[in-house]
Enzyme design. Structure first.
Site, PDB file in Angstrom:
ATOM      1  N   ARG A 232       1.560 -25.742  26.674  1.00 45.59           N
ATOM      2  CA  ARG A 232       0.954 -26.668  25.720  1.00 45.59           C
ATOM      3  C   ARG A 232       0.143 -27.661  26.531  1.00 45.59           C
ATOM      4  O   ARG A 232       0.573 -28.065  27.634  1.00 45.59           O
ATOM      5  CB  ARG A 232       2.030 -27.416  24.915  1.00 45.59           C
ATOM      6  CG  ARG A 232       2.751 -26.579  23.878  1.00 45.59           C
ATOM      7  CD  ARG A 232       1.844 -26.233  22.694  1.00 45.59           C
ATOM      8  NE  ARG A 232       2.517 -25.484  21.649  1.00 45.59           N
ATOM      9  CZ  ARG A 232       2.494 -24.154  21.506  1.00 45.59           C
ATOM     10  NH1 ARG A 232       1.823 -23.409  22.382  1.00 45.59           N
ATOM     11  NH2 ARG A 232       3.110 -23.565  20.507  1.00 45.59           N
ATOM     12  N   GLU A 261      -6.555 -30.491  22.147  1.00 51.18           N
ATOM     13  CA  GLU A 261      -7.280 -29.367  21.566  1.00 51.18           C
ATOM     14  C   GLU A 261      -7.370 -29.507  20.045  1.00 51.18           C
ATOM     15  O   GLU A 261      -6.456 -30.081  19.424  1.00 51.18           O
ATOM     16  CB  GLU A 261      -6.615 -28.034  21.967  1.00 51.18           C
ATOM     17  CG  GLU A 261      -5.212 -27.844  21.446  1.00 51.18           C
ATOM     18  CD  GLU A 261      -4.573 -26.557  21.981  1.00 51.18           C
ATOM     19  OE1 GLU A 261      -4.537 -26.366  23.204  1.00 51.18           O
ATOM     20  OE2 GLU A 261      -4.106 -25.769  21.134  1.00 51.18           O
ATOM     21  N   HIS A 279      -6.920 -21.334  23.381  1.00 46.90           N
ATOM     22  CA  HIS A 279      -5.535 -21.114  22.909  1.00 46.90           C
ATOM     23  C   HIS A 279      -5.390 -19.729  22.270  1.00 46.90           C
ATOM     24  O   HIS A 279      -5.076 -19.607  21.085  1.00 46.90           O
ATOM     25  CB  HIS A 279      -5.113 -22.217  21.929  1.00 46.90           C
ATOM     26  CG  HIS A 279      -3.623 -22.348  21.822  1.00 46.90           C
ATOM     27  ND1 HIS A 279      -2.988 -23.536  21.541  1.00 46.90           N
ATOM     28  CD2 HIS A 279      -2.628 -21.419  21.957  1.00 46.90           C
ATOM     29  CE1 HIS A 279      -1.668 -23.340  21.496  1.00 46.90           C
ATOM     30  NE2 HIS A 279      -1.431 -22.052  21.745  1.00 46.90           N
TER      31      HIS A 279
END
Ligand code: NAP
Length: 323
Positions: A232, A261, A279
């Site tokens: 993450r 993000e 991602h």
């Protein structure tokens, strides 16, 4: 009558259809007035499907007094308020294991992409620069020492992949050492980084891991080092990372996740020593279908009184009788 299920974000088609067979599905993002939808469902809704991009926090949970289970689409469930769920006896499930291979493959792609500068090589060809001379020589993965931060399901799958490469060795840091594994355990992350050429980050997100990869850890990895983050974004101190990449204190980075993000700092995008991805760790049709079906199977199992299939440890695991 089918019970109501509040779906916070789209699911893959196969899973969406299966969900629709078992539940009366209410798609939050399509609602003209999402607040009115929640208030209308509030009195009877027992099922919610959440995902990384669609957090399930206390403000929503508080409005659903009958809520029994939150099925999270993803193995990482930092976007679900598990403390609020645990307090109310609400079960949270995630999607472990079905994405291990895909995320491990993505990690290897980013690692090689960063060290061998594959995005830059691609851009070089597309820009028509090849006739003007060869692409510069790059670093190599051969002979490198790899440290893995987070050695659970995905971390260990990455280690298996790496065992087939001609590298110097694999070590890991987690909260605890794992018995019977042929890899060196470091109780101290900075020490492992100092002894590694590559650091792969694959822990959960959340408060406990926030900025675990600090400036000290990044600097310990060093000017030839490569950092790969598939965990993450907030696990890595992104400001320190950019600074170290710019000033040569870190060699390169492969990043699938970012601190804020989908916002990626312009400074990071301008760097020539990074491989970036939006991602996409588990983002294939095959794996997303498997994740979606596991979400649905969890909810159906609960509905049928058989209990959750893959509950997260923070929320109560009731007896397999359901309610
Ligand atoms: P897992 O099996 O639960 O493994 C997590 C590992 O992280 C464990 O080894 C755990 O240590 C370690 N860990 C947790 N907190 C830590 C801390 N404070 N300090 C050091 N180590 C810590 O989870 P998984 O299935 O491998 O998934 C890991 C994570 O990958 C997910 O939570 C998610 O954030 C991320 N992920 C990203 C993508 C993507 O698209 N990029 C896709 C899937 C997953 P112990 O073993 O000692 O408990």
């Amino acid at each position: 009558m089918k019970p109501d299920c509040l779906l916070l974000k789209p699911l893959p088609q196969k899973a969406r259809e299966a969900l629709g067979h078992a539940f009366s599905v209410h798609e939050m993002w399509l609602a003209d007035d999402p607040a009115a939808l929640v208030s209308r469902l509030g009195a009877q809704c027992r099922f919610v499907v959440a995902s990384g991009g669609a957090p399930c926090k206390a403000d929503l949970i508080d409005q659903l007094p009958k809520l029994e289970i939150v099925g999270n689409f993803g193995v990482g469930y930092d976007s679900v308020d598990t403390a609020a769920c645990a307090k109310r006896g609400i079960v949270v499930t995630n999607t472990p294991d079905v994405l291990n291979d895909e995320v491990a493959d993505t990690t290897i792609a980013l690692l090689l992409g960063a060290i061998r500068r594959m995005p830059q090589a691609d851009a070089f060809v597309r820009a028509g620069k090849w006739p003007g001379g060869n692409f510069p020589l790059t670093g190599t993965l051969i002979g490198k020492r790899v440290g893995i931060l987070g050695f659970g399901r995905i971390g260990q799958t990455i280690a298996k992949r790496l065992s087939g490469f001609n590298i110097a060795g694999i070590s890991y840091h987690a909260r605890s050492a794992k018995a019977g594994l042929p890899f060196r355990y470091y109780g101290n992350l900075t020490e492992m980084a100092a002894d590694s050429d590559v650091l792969i980050v694959i822990t959960p997100g959340g408060a406990a891991t926030h900025h675990l990869v600090s400036r000290d850890v990044i600097e310990a990895l060093g000017p030839q080092g490569c950092l790969v983050n598939v965990a993450r974004g907030p696990v890595v101190d992104e400001t320190a990372l950019i600074d170290c990449l710019k000033t040569g204190k870190l060699g390169s980075a492969g990043l699938d996740v970012f601190e804020f993000e989908p916002k990626v700092p312009a400074e990071l995008m301008a760097l020539d020593n990074v491989a970036l991805a939006p991602h996409v760790g588990s983002a294939t049709t095959y794996t997303r279908d498997a994740m979606g079906m596991l979400v649905v199977d969890n909810l159906i199992s609960w509905k049928e009184g058989k209990g959750p299939l893959t509950p997260v440890p923070e929320t109560p695991v009731p007896p397999r009788t359901g309610r």
